[in-house]
Design a protein around this motif. Structure first.
Motif, PDB file in Angstrom:
ATOM      1  N   HIS A  40       0.847  -1.179   0.000  1.00 56.99           N
ATOM      2  CA  HIS A  40       0.000   0.000   0.000  1.00 56.99           C
ATOM      3  C   HIS A  40       0.881   1.226   0.000  1.00 56.99           C
ATOM      4  CE1 HIS A  40      -3.512  -2.266   2.219  1.00 56.99           C
ATOM      5  NE2 HIS A  40      -3.212  -2.774   1.037  1.00 56.99           N
ATOM      6  N   THR A  41       0.309   2.391  -0.299  1.00 60.39           N
ATOM      7  CA  THR A  41       0.962   3.631   0.073  1.00 60.39           C
ATOM      8  C   THR A  41      -0.092   4.668   0.403  1.00 60.39           C
ATOM      9  OG1 THR A  41       2.590   5.307  -0.514  1.00 60.39           O
ATOM     10  CG2 THR A  41       1.194   4.527  -2.295  1.00 60.39           C
ATOM     11  N   TYR A  42       0.191   5.436   1.429  1.00 61.13           N
ATOM     12  CA  TYR A  42      -0.662   6.570   1.776  1.00 61.13           C
ATOM     13  C   TYR A  42      -0.167   7.781   0.987  1.00 61.13           C
ATOM     14  CZ  TYR A  42      -2.280   3.684   5.627  1.00 61.13           C
ATOM     15  OH  TYR A  42      -2.812   2.667   6.371  1.00 61.13           O
ATOM     16  N   PHE A  99      -1.190  12.173   0.141  1.00 61.37           N
ATOM     17  CA  PHE A  99      -1.996  13.321   0.554  1.00 61.37           C
ATOM     18  C   PHE A  99      -1.897  14.401  -0.519  1.00 61.37           C
ATOM     19  CE2 PHE A  99      -2.681  11.996   4.951  1.00 61.37           C
ATOM     20  CZ  PHE A  99      -1.735  10.991   5.067  1.00 61.37           C
ATOM     21  N   ARG A 109      -3.788   4.856  -0.939  1.00 57.82           N
ATOM     22  CA  ARG A 109      -4.817   5.269   0.032  1.00 57.82           C
ATOM     23  C   ARG A 109      -4.645   6.774   0.200  1.00 57.82           C
ATOM     24  NH1 ARG A 109      -4.357   0.454   4.454  1.00 57.82           N
ATOM     25  NH2 ARG A 109      -6.131   1.560   5.325  1.00 57.82           N
TER      26      ARG A 109
END
Lengths: 1007, 199
Positions: free
Chosen positions: A164-166, A168, A279
């Motif tokens: 996964h990676t977050y 913003f 994400r």
């Protein structure tokens, strides 16, 4: 036959060929091909079979909306079923096989279903498979299971890894066509942090292909050049991240978006993670997700060779591939004429364009006529001819019932029923749609978008996704949307003019839901809506007749839109048929609910890194590696792993446990007790606080002493137990069960923060700060004296006291507490020394026959002593009084958590089941979970019960089975014989006895 | 922890060499960044309200820096103090200095409602170093690393466990509970493998 053209193909590299196999057949394609394009280039038109009728299937589309060309991709540990050949990038060595047929794709026995289609309309399974009932288990269910699904389920572990990676950003732009690129640039130049996602490898969407055909320009250059320029400008902006191969999958509350990046689908086994799940938390979302073309509903529209008009020109222009020499175009709008122009420019034949509208005088129809293409208005297709592929069409009047006017021989039919904006991501989180009559599509309702925490629009739509289908409207619409996004972000855009677009104007489209409009049942029964699930116009009309008026019911009754393509080509056509059948307007019928994901996401991507050794955060004590090397068999205690027993050689677990118990009771045992909760409670009000939490009085506990305590919840039920030690004037240390440490700490903080917030108490969870070793047995003191250091004699350190000191040079705190009933010291020391200390004990204890013992020996020894275990004797419905532990409840305290709860009538009832010991008459072990039965049956016809077993073991010390259980009025029934039924065999007889089986006086622990 | 000690007259096992062992013994992994389990680090958890008399002085005496405000970690010559919650601070110093520091803190705050405990052994510490360290942790922690400045400590989670992170040297430092050190090392290794760069 489908073939590769000699020239052309914007996306392929003819100098680099790749070998691949389909159903074992060796084929060749080019770098840049999709699997579908490469199969077409090799005249492999037949790609699969439909779900219900097993009809032959080939491509209908060129992108993610494809319902038919589904393959099993890869093999063994890389097998992925249901992969769309239209989105699978070709790579060297690719292996694919077709789905849903037997024995072969070309000759499929399942095609018999098509002959039986009159008996297999929509909803047939609600009417068949009913009787006889006996057939369900052995006939109907196996048949249904056998025919369920399309692809092969993998049966090996996925060889790839995922992560996964977050991320913003201020603005997330989903869609890298011209609208999305423009919006990303404007927002990026305004200083917003922007992430732009494009599901394909290449950017530019429809514009780059269509402008090749119709010569349209953006700011005076081709769409392709404009896209390249814009991408360069975006690359220079450090605050903009551009991602291709990444599909926006779902929009959730507060700007949370999931996107699926296909990192290495096209380079399997190269060491990179196969896919990465993004994400994203976005300040705002802009969906520039384009539009999808709709099929037309005419008889035979599902034959291989019938496909969407824009898809055909994509195959020709992007991959240099065509489905046949002669293509008939059938349309209700001007856009499909672009396909005719593209085909003729490529040297292919267009025998006719059948336009359902009475007139077609726009720029594009005129351009077609100028190239000598025959254009017939008011015309329709009555029927497509052919079996496994198109051989021709029968032409009729759109206004009529299908009387054939002429036959035209052809190899392909390119159809266009109009365009539907892709509104899914806008709708996922509550965005509403509005019907636009003059385009016959649903588009986002700007007045009712999904909203975020401050009531502003969370998602803005732009371009074709917003209903601005034409190139001339698209960029202006994108600017309007991004200006709003920048404004909502309280930033300022840099002055810039909307790019000017020159492109052909387009005439109005005319909605055509059935072709021809008066077609009879036998034609309507061959008009496909859902290609994968085999739902036809007649099926939706049947659903309406049978009373399924809601579009949600019609969907489920017919399975329209429920296949892996999620209805991308069928939804609008289907609900239009339903509306017509019900005599409603389309907006009154509405759409079904759009739910994430937009296209399927493989479960591996959702799991991310969480598999194998890092599936769960397993908790290990400082001595874990030692236990493992010693051959320990582990058991889970919450997320901890604790040794259950330490089998030696070929020992069974039972033998190991018996050895450990006897050795501990007779000599010296060592237990890793590090997992037990240790919570420091300190402050001027700490004593008062603990008096509320425990049933007993802890405030009076003298410094240096230990006291066993029970904790109940507000309802009065027993929640946890453990020994409390008084450390100093204001400080207590509370032990909890291993599974209760975090829970009880949270419980303490909950009450301190929410109820008694003015009490001066601090807590600290120091469970992991200390390793804890239980040194147990008659030789326990001897071991500690041999280690040397502090005085551990009976005088200096009697039962239920603690002391600080050193042992063997280690700084320790020693508690004289016992869960086994033997002489027992629990030694706490900093975790960093835990293993070394344990090893020192093992070495020094060798002369005393020291053996480690595990949790099972621990459980047996406490049961022999009649000590309760939280989770065995308690189950959330048991109070201390049930367990003969009223002695642990202070009669002096005015209040404690659970006191009032326990005063309720049913908790004060003398008929409650109370704790007793159970001794089988024959010495056998009562099975776990056994009930004590009473006479008679209850109103449900079930045997009455009057008790149940809570703990049961074979006791090596007593050489027989022992058990504890709850029994109605138990303490008054000592000596009585009771019966416990078992699954196989005669009921067990057991005598009701005192729960303490061993050392009733408790002398051994006190020594 | 030493209080009253009485030397035994009997033969005692030779005093052990008191070298503190970290959870993984200094595990290392090198992918597109380096992941290293740090050597034993001294940590004291201090519970006290920020307006407690003498708190600022006590912290200054212990680690030589001011009282941090919400989200801050203040560092000075190998020691630091971080704000953990409205009534909790984390003091960081060399492992060998903890005992003395703890005693001094308790003495300086005697009579004031507070709680100071040694938590050095309850944690595992990892250093993720290299230019792309942010990328590795962005796979595991829901933290906006572009907005994580120096002197900021973020309490968050790394995949399924609690963690605290801050910038240290050329990378990021991550603290988790000792018992899950193996799990966290597994996460970091998985995320730092060569070929798994996001950019």
């Amino acid at each position: 036959m489908s073939t590769r053209l000699a020239k052309g193909g914007r996306l392929i590299d003819r100098s680099l060929s790749y070998d691949f196999t389909f159903n074992g057949k060796g084929l060749r394609g080019f770098a840049g091909d999709t699997l579908a394009a490469a199969m077409l280039a090799n005249d492999q038109m037949l790609m699969g079979r439909s779900f219900k009728y097993h009809r032959p299937r080939s491509v209908v589309a060129c992108g993610p909306e494809e319902p038919n060309a589904l393959v099993n991709l890869g093999e063994d540990a890389r097998l992925e079923p249901n992969q769309r050949a239209t989105t699978t990038a070709l790579f060297d060595g690719l292996v694919a096989s077709s789905q849903n047929h037997w024995p072969s794709l070309e000759f499929d026995v399942g095609a018999i279903n098509a002959k039986l289609s009159a008996f297999l309309p929509a909803g047939f399974y609600y009417k068949t498979f009913m009787f006889p009932r006996a057939f369900w288990k052995h006939i109907f269910e196996p048949i249904i299971r056998q025919s369920a699904g399309l692809g092969k389920a993998p049966n090996q572990r996925d060889a790839d890894r995922y992560e996964h990676t977050y991320a913003f950003c201020d603005l997330l732009v989903i869609g890298g066509g011209v609208a999305g690129l423009r919006a990303a640039l404007v927002a990026g130049q305004a200083g917003l942090r922007v992430i732009l996602l494009e599901q394909n490898v290449h950017f530019g969407g429809r514009a780059v292909v269509d402008s090749t055909v119709d010569g349209s320009l953006i700011d005076g250059v081709s769409a392709h050049d404009w896209v390249e320029k814009t991408l360069s400008a975006l690359a220079k902006l450090a605050n903009v991240t551009v991602q291709n191969r990444t599909t926006g999958a779902g929009v959730y509350d507060h700007g949370y978006v999931l996107a699926d990046e296909r990192v290495a689908d096209h380079t399997p086994g190269d060491g990179r993670p196969k896919q990465r799940l993004w994400r994203i938390r976005a300040g705002r979302i802009l969906t520039a997700t384009g539009a999808i073309e709709r099929p037309l509903a005419f008889a035979g529209n599902d034959l291989p060779g019938v496909l969407l008009a824009a898809a055909l020109r994509d195959y020709v222009l992007n991959y240099g591939v065509t489905l046949g020499d002669r293509t008939v175009i059938v349309t209700n709008n001007d856009d499909a004429y672009r396909t005719a122009l593209a085909l003729v420019d490529a040297g292919l034949s267009v025998p006719a364009i059948l336009d359902a509208r009475p007139e077609a005088n726009g720029d594009l129809p005129n351009a077609a006529r100028a190239k000598g293409i025959r254009v017939e208005t008011g015309r329709a297709i009555a029927k497509v001819k052919g079996g496994k592929r198109v051989t021709g069409v029968s032409v009729c009047l759109q206004a009529g019932e299908g009387a054939v006017l002429e036959e035209i021989a052809c190899d392909a039919v390119a159809m266009s029923g109009g365009w539907s904006p892709v509104v899914h991501l806008f709708s996922h989180c509550g965005g509403k749609l509005i019907w636009q009559e003059d385009g016959a599509f649903f588009k986002p309702d700007a007045a009712r978008p999904p909203i975020t925490h401050d009531g502003s629009a969370m998602v803005l739509a732009a371009g074709a996704a917003n209903g601005a289908l034409l190139a001339s409207e698209c960029l202006a619409d994108a600017d309007a949307a991004v200006l709003m996004a920048v404004k909502l972000a309280r930033a300022k855009t840099k002055a810039s003019k909307t790019p000017t677009v020159t492109s052909p104007s387009e005439g109005k489209m005319a909605p055509v839901w059935i072709m021809p409009q008066g077609a009879g049942l036998d034609l309507r029964a061959k008009m496909w809506l859902d290609y994968q699930n085999d739902v036809k116009v007649s099926d939706v009309q049947l659903a309406a007749r049978e009373g399924f008026e809601s579009v949600e019911h019609t969907k489920r009754y017919t399975t329209l839109g429920m296949a892996t393509d999620q209805g991308k080509l069928s939804n609008i056509n289907g609900l239009a048929i339903l509306a017509d059948a019900l005599g409603e307007h389309i907006p009154a019928v509405g759409t079904t609910t759009f739910r994430p994901p937009y296209t399927p996401v493989t479960i591996g991507a959702l799991a991310g890194e969480a598999r194998g050794d890092i599936f769960q955060p397993l908790r290990r004590t400082p001595m874990h590696d030692w236990h493992e090397s010693a051959g320990a068999y582990f058991e889970p205690v919450g997320l901890w792993r604790r040794p259950y027993c330490y089998p030696k050689g070929q020992e069974t677990h039972e033998a190991s446990v018996a050895r450990e118990v006897l050795n501990t009771r007779n000599g010296l045992g060592l237990l890793d007790a590090s997992t037990l909760g240790k919570i420091i409670v300190k402050g001027p009000d700490a004593g008062r606080f603990l008096d509320m939490l425990y049933t007993g009085v802890m405030s009076s506990l003298p410094i240096g002493k230990c006291r066993y305590g029970l904790m109940c919840n507000e309802n009065g039920f027993l929640s946890d137990d453990g020994v409390v030690a008084r450390i100093d004037e204001e400080t207590w240390l509370c032990h909890t069960t291993s599974g209760g440490a975090d829970r009880i700490h949270a419980h303490m903080e909950d009450w301190l923060q929410c109820e008694w917030w003015d009490w001066q108490v601090y807590t600290a969870n120091v469970t992991e700060q200390y390793a804890q070793v239980a040194v147990v047995g008659p030789k326990a003191r001897a071991l500690l004296e041999k280690l040397g250091g502090m005085d551990v004699s009976q005088d200096r350190l009697p039962f239920m006291q603690w002391a600080d000191g050193t042992l063997g040079g280690f700084p320790v705190r020693v508690y004289r507490i016992s869960f086994s009933g033997e002489l027992s010291y629990e030694i706490a020391l900093p975790s960093s020394y835990g293993l070394t200390f344990w090893e020192a004990c093992i070495a020094a204890g060798a002369e005393f026959g020291v053996m480690p013992y595990g949790t099972e020996a621990l459980h047996i020894m406490r049961a022999e002593k009649g000590f309760i275990m939280i989770g065995d004797e308690t189950d959330g419905t048991v109070i201390p009084q049930d367990l003969n532990m009223a002695w642990a409840i202070s009669k002096k305290k005015t209040d404690y958590l659970g006191k009032r709860g326990q005063e309720r009538s049913f908790l004060a009832d003398p008929e409650r089941w109370t704790l007793v010991g159970l001794e089988t008459l024959d010495g056998s072990v009562i099975p776990d979970g056994a009930y004590v039965v009473a006479e008679g049956v209850n109103p449900n016809g079930q045997r009455n019960v009057q008790g149940r077993v809570t703990s049961t073991y074979f006791s090596p010390t007593l050489k027989c089975g022992i058990a504890m259980g709850l029994l109605a009025r138990g303490s008054a029934r000592m000596g009585e014989i009771v019966e416990l039924p078992v699954l196989n065999g005669a009921p067990i007889k057991a005598k009701v006895v005192n729960q303490i089986f061993y050392d009733k006086e408790g002398a051994k622990a006190n020594g | 922890m030493a209080n009253s000690v009485k030397k035994s007259a009997k033969v005692a096992v030779a005093a052990q060499n008191l070298t503190p062992r970290t959870a993984l013994g200094g595990a290392k992994f090198k992918g597109f960044v380096s992941v290293t389990e740090a050597a034993a680090l001294g940590m004291i958890s201090l519970r006290a309200k920020s307006d407690v008399a003498g708190l600022t002085l006590a912290i200054k005496a212990a680690v030589g820096v001011e009282l941090p405000t919400s989200g801050q970690i203040l560092t000075q010559a190998g020691k630091a103090v971080a704000w953990m919650s409205p009534d909790e601070y984390l003091l960081i110093m060399p492992y060998a200095e903890v005992t003395g520091c703890l005693a001094q803190l308790r003495a300086n705050l005697a009579g004031r409602h507070s709680l100071a405990v040694d938590v050095s052994d309850a944690r595992a510490v990892f250093d993720v170093t290299g230019p792309k360290a942010d990328q590795v942790l962005s796979k595991l922690c829901p933290v906006d690393f572009a907005a994580l400045g120096p002197n900021q400590l973020r309490r968050t989670r790394t995949a399924q466990v609690a963690a605290a992170i801050w910038r240290e040297g050329t990378g990021l430092r991550l603290v988790c509970f000792r018992s899950v050190a193996g799990y966290v090392m597994g996460l970091l290794t998985h995320s730092a493998q060569s070929g798994a760069e996001i950019r």
